[in-house]
Structures are given as structure tokens and as C-alpha cells.
Design a protein around this motif. Sequence first.
Motif, PDB file in Angstrom:
ATOM      1  N   TYR A   9       0.858  -1.191   0.000  1.00 14.75           N
ATOM      2  CA  TYR A   9       0.000   0.000   0.000  1.00 14.75           C
ATOM      3  C   TYR A   9       0.891   1.236   0.000  1.00 14.75           C
ATOM      4  N   ILE A  10       0.651   2.158  -0.922  1.00 15.28           N
ATOM      5  CA  ILE A  10       1.466   3.370  -0.990  1.00 15.28           C
ATOM      6  C   ILE A  10       0.609   4.599  -0.717  1.00 15.28           C
ATOM      7  N   ASP A  11       1.174   5.506   0.059  1.00 14.90           N
ATOM      8  CA  ASP A  11       0.508   6.748   0.424  1.00 14.90           C
ATOM      9  C   ASP A  11       0.354   7.633  -0.816  1.00 14.90           C
ATOM     10  N   TRP A  12      -0.550   8.597  -0.732  1.00 13.32           N
ATOM     11  CA  TRP A  12      -0.800   9.472  -1.870  1.00 13.32           C
ATOM     12  C   TRP A  12       0.448  10.247  -2.276  1.00 13.32           C
ATOM     13  N   ASN A  13       1.276  10.633  -1.291  1.00 22.21           N
ATOM     14  CA  ASN A  13       2.482  11.385  -1.662  1.00 22.21           C
ATOM     15  C   ASN A  13       3.439  10.538  -2.487  1.00 22.21           C
ATOM     16  N   ASN A  73      -5.672  -0.966 -11.813  1.00 21.73           N
ATOM     17  CA  ASN A  73      -7.092  -0.852 -11.462  1.00 21.73           C
ATOM     18  C   ASN A  73      -7.514  -1.739 -10.281  1.00 21.73           C
ATOM     19  N   TYR A  74      -6.557  -2.270  -9.533  1.00 16.81           N
ATOM     20  CA  TYR A  74      -6.907  -3.029  -8.333  1.00 16.81           C
ATOM     21  C   TYR A  74      -7.301  -2.058  -7.215  1.00 16.81           C
ATOM     22  N   CYS A  75      -8.476  -2.282  -6.653  1.00 16.19           N
ATOM     23  CA  CYS A  75      -9.007  -1.411  -5.607  1.00 16.19           C
ATOM     24  C   CYS A  75      -9.317  -2.221  -4.352  1.00 16.19           C
ATOM     25  N   LEU A  76      -8.976  -1.672  -3.194  1.00 15.85           N
ATOM     26  CA  LEU A  76      -9.272  -2.326  -1.924  1.00 15.85           C
ATOM     27  C   LEU A  76     -10.717  -2.094  -1.511  1.00 15.85           C
ATOM     28  N   ALA A  77     -11.320  -3.140  -0.968  1.00 19.05           N
ATOM     29  CA  ALA A  77     -12.642  -3.044  -0.353  1.00 19.05           C
ATOM     30  C   ALA A  77     -12.603  -3.899   0.907  1.00 19.05           C
ATOM     31  N   TYR A  78     -13.663  -3.816   1.715  1.00 19.24           N
ATOM     32  CA  TYR A  78     -13.678  -4.606   2.935  1.00 19.24           C
ATOM     33  C   TYR A  78     -15.070  -5.184   3.175  1.00 19.24           C
ATOM     34  N   ASN A  79     -15.103  -6.216   3.973  1.00 17.63           N
ATOM     35  CA  ASN A  79     -16.346  -6.863   4.363  1.00 17.63           C
ATOM     36  C   ASN A  79     -17.025  -6.006   5.432  1.00 17.63           C
ATOM     37  N   PRO A 222     -16.256  -0.896  15.355  1.00 18.11           N
ATOM     38  CA  PRO A 222     -15.750  -1.494  14.113  1.00 18.11           C
ATOM     39  C   PRO A 222     -14.261  -1.215  13.954  1.00 18.11           C
ATOM     40  N   PHE A 223     -13.567  -2.143  13.318  1.00 16.30           N
ATOM     41  CA  PHE A 223     -12.113  -2.054  13.208  1.00 16.30           C
ATOM     42  C   PHE A 223     -11.661  -0.757  12.527  1.00 16.30           C
ATOM     43  N   GLY A 224     -12.328  -0.404  11.423  1.00 10.33           N
ATOM     44  CA  GLY A 224     -11.942   0.811  10.714  1.00 10.33           C
ATOM     45  C   GLY A 224     -12.086   2.047  11.577  1.00 10.33           C
ATOM     46  N   GLU A 225     -13.178   2.117  12.317  1.00 13.05           N
ATOM     47  CA  GLU A 225     -13.394   3.266  13.198  1.00 13.05           C
ATOM     48  C   GLU A 225     -12.398   3.264  14.351  1.00 13.05           C
ATOM     49  N   THR A 226     -11.999   2.084  14.802  1.00 15.85           N
ATOM     50  CA  THR A 226     -10.989   1.989  15.857  1.00 15.85           C
ATOM     51  C   THR A 226      -9.689   2.643  15.404  1.00 15.85           C
ATOM     52  N   ILE A 227      -9.252   2.306  14.188  1.00 13.25           N
ATOM     53  CA  ILE A 227      -7.977   2.837  13.680  1.00 13.25           C
ATOM     54  C   ILE A 227      -8.058   4.337  13.422  1.00 13.25           C
ATOM     55  N   ASN A 252      -6.210  16.831   5.089  1.00 12.26           N
ATOM     56  CA  ASN A 252      -5.072  15.915   5.019  1.00 12.26           C
ATOM     57  C   ASN A 252      -5.074  14.955   6.184  1.00 12.26           C
ATOM     58  N   THR A 253      -5.374  15.462   7.376  1.00 14.13           N
ATOM     59  CA  THR A 253      -5.398  14.622   8.568  1.00 14.13           C
ATOM     60  C   THR A 253      -6.456  13.543   8.460  1.00 14.13           C
ATOM     61  N   SER A 254      -7.618  13.902   7.934  1.00  7.56           N
ATOM     62  CA  SER A 254      -8.687  12.926   7.731  1.00  7.56           C
ATOM     63  C   SER A 254      -8.252  11.849   6.750  1.00  7.56           C
ATOM     64  N   SER A 255      -7.619  12.263   5.662  1.00  6.81           N
ATOM     65  CA  SER A 255      -7.138  11.323   4.661  1.00  6.81           C
ATOM     66  C   SER A 255      -6.059  10.415   5.232  1.00  6.81           C
ATOM     67  N   ASP A 256      -5.163  10.974   6.035  1.00  9.45           N
ATOM     68  CA  ASP A 256      -4.084  10.182   6.624  1.00  9.45           C
ATOM     69  C   ASP A 256      -4.620   9.092   7.542  1.00  9.45           C
ATOM     70  N   SER A 257      -5.645   9.399   8.310  1.00  9.33           N
ATOM     71  CA  SER A 257      -6.227   8.382   9.193  1.00  9.33           C
ATOM     72  C   SER A 257      -6.858   7.264   8.372  1.00  9.33           C
ATOM     73  N   ALA A 258      -7.466   7.610   7.250  1.00  7.94           N
ATOM     74  CA  ALA A 258      -8.059   6.594   6.375  1.00  7.94           C
ATOM     75  C   ALA A 258      -6.974   5.728   5.737  1.00  7.94           C
ATOM     76  N   HIS A 259      -5.887   6.350   5.282  1.00  6.90           N
ATOM     77  CA  HIS A 259      -4.773   5.575   4.719  1.00  6.90           C
ATOM     78  C   HIS A 259      -4.198   4.622   5.768  1.00  6.90           C
ATOM     79  N   THR A 260      -4.110   5.079   7.009  1.00  3.44           N
ATOM     80  CA  THR A 260      -3.588   4.231   8.081  1.00  3.44           C
ATOM     81  C   THR A 260      -4.465   2.993   8.259  1.00  3.44           C
ATOM     82  N   TYR A 261      -5.782   3.167   8.102  1.00 10.61           N
ATOM     83  CA  TYR A 261      -6.681   2.013   8.164  1.00 10.61           C
ATOM     84  C   TYR A 261      -6.499   1.097   6.956  1.00 10.61           C
ATOM     85  N   TRP A 262      -6.574   1.645   5.757  1.00 10.77           N
ATOM     86  CA  TRP A 262      -6.512   0.810   4.558  1.00 10.77           C
ATOM     87  C   TRP A 262      -5.189   0.044   4.466  1.00 10.77           C
TER      88      TRP A 262
END
Length: 306
Positions: A9-13, A73-79, A222-227, A252-262
Motif C-alpha cells: 500500500y502506498i501513500d498518496w504522496n 485498477n486493483y481497488c481495496l474493499a472490505y467486508n 468497528p475495526f476501521g473506526e478503531t484505527i 489531510n489529517t482525515s485522509s491520513d487516518s483513512a490511509h492508516t486504516y486501509w
Amino acid sequence: MQRQDRIIYIDWNIFQDIKHNRQVIGLKECLDQAKKRGYIIPYSSAHLEDISRSDNSKYIAEDLKWIEAITGNYCLAYNEKDEKDFWLMNKKPEKIKQETKSQYHLKKILVFEPYCVNMNCLQESNILFPYLKRNNNIMSSELLVEIIYDLYYTIFDDPNIEKKFRNSIHELRKLNEPAFPYMKDFPIWKYLFSNQEILKEHFIEIMESFLYLSNKKLDTLPFGETITTAYDILNFFPVFAEKINNNNNIHNTSSDSAHTYWATSSKYFITNDKHLLKKACFIYNVFGIKTKIYMKDDFIKNVSFL
């Protein structure tokens, strides 16, 4: 469940560094070798959220094409029943961008409505006094965070600062100020100026106390919300403080927390943001997440797919 040991997984930067050919000698070759070894470099909704901050349709189109080229075109999703259960789909990012909205947003910590402080009842020696005067006697969550960050950078020169701050907060509490109903035993004040080691030791306690304010429990979150919640809480502690400016703002901070989860879906997480790395490492350590996070140069030096 997609095999974690085959995802990078690579960050947007990092996407932007590759697009603009910024100091990526060795990185593109390393990622190409990884793909040959069967690794997948997916994108996520957090990357699309990063793109959405631009209002330049030309740049957006270019960025979407670069995501296609890098990820295939590979995209992450979750259950939705188990947010630790990730899977991959193959779909163009433009279509995903049209179909989805951001799934995780910055959760403000200790938010309260701004209100006017009765300065006649507050001693001028109170450490908050000049801040309130400058802010037209208005206390707000933003002002409180600013005060905490300012104090953090002077606390090492004056060991009495922390004591003065606590006494000042106690004075406001005695005035029944609405911002401080829970503060007497609230863990954030107890550990506010602590170092990372102490925060790590008590972080579950700290996090549970935050969740209590919104009638939530860590063991049912939920795990995502935990992270993402953990990431947002760390932003409140000065040891993890980042200066807010045009290049580093609340989005940016909101996006960073989401990247940390994904990135928990992956074996490797590559970034060029030392603040994100510091917080993600802390969170992964606390919650026993196996993802290995690297700064770009360290990844090139230490990871080989030959």
C-alpha cells in the motif's frame, strides 16, 4: 480475504512522487520487481478522497490515469461485517470515484460550542487568561488545542508549565465552565504531556475514556473506526502535534487516518510523511497490526524483491 503478504500500500504522496518523477530512483524498479513476484499495489477510497480535494479537472483526470497505471485498477474493499476482512476488485478509479463517498471522516475530539468566559472571575495569573483575552473572551475547542500545543513547546524549558496548566484548568472547572465537565479524572489531562512510551502504556485507557463521551465502547467499535479514531486522538496530544497550514490541513489529517486504516490490509505501507509514519507505527504497535511501514528511502534500502 486477500493474502496480506502480497499487497503493498502506498501513500498518496508516493503516487505523486512517481507521477512527477521526484526522487524515485530505485523505487519504481523495486515496485516493478514486486509486481513480477506477484505483489499487488492497490488504491483505496482514501486516494480518491485525496484527488477530490483538487478542483482542477485536468489534474484530476491525470491523477486517475496514474492510479490506473500504477495499480492496474486493483481497488481495496472490505467486508462490512468484518472490517479486517479485505478483498480486491478490479475497477477503474473513475468509476469508483463516481460511486462512492468518503467512508471515514475526521472525528473531532472534545468538541464543544464556543462560549464567553466571565473574565472577572478569572485570575490574570491563569495561564489561559491571555489566550482568552486575545480571543475576545471566547473559549472554543480550537483555542484549547492551540493552547495545549503552545505549552508543549515551552514545557521543557519551564518544568512548572504543566502544573500551571492543570491549576488553570482546575480554576475554570470551579467556575462550572461548560467545556470541562469531565476533566477532573479524564485521562487526557493526566497523560497530556507524556512521551510516546507512557502514552502507549495507557492508550487503551485514554481511548476508552474518549469513546465513553459518545456512548461507545472499544470492544464493540468497528475495526476501521478503531484505527481512524485512534489516529484522531493522537492528533490531540502535543507529542504527535503537526502544524496546520495550507499544505497540512484538517482534510489531510482525515485522509491520513483513512490511509492508516486501509494499509492494515497490506504487508508493506510506504509513505513520505514522517508524521503519518510516527502515528501509524504507534497505532499498529498498540493494536498488534503486522503491517510494516517505511519511509520511501528506507523501503528502497531495506526491501528487495530480486
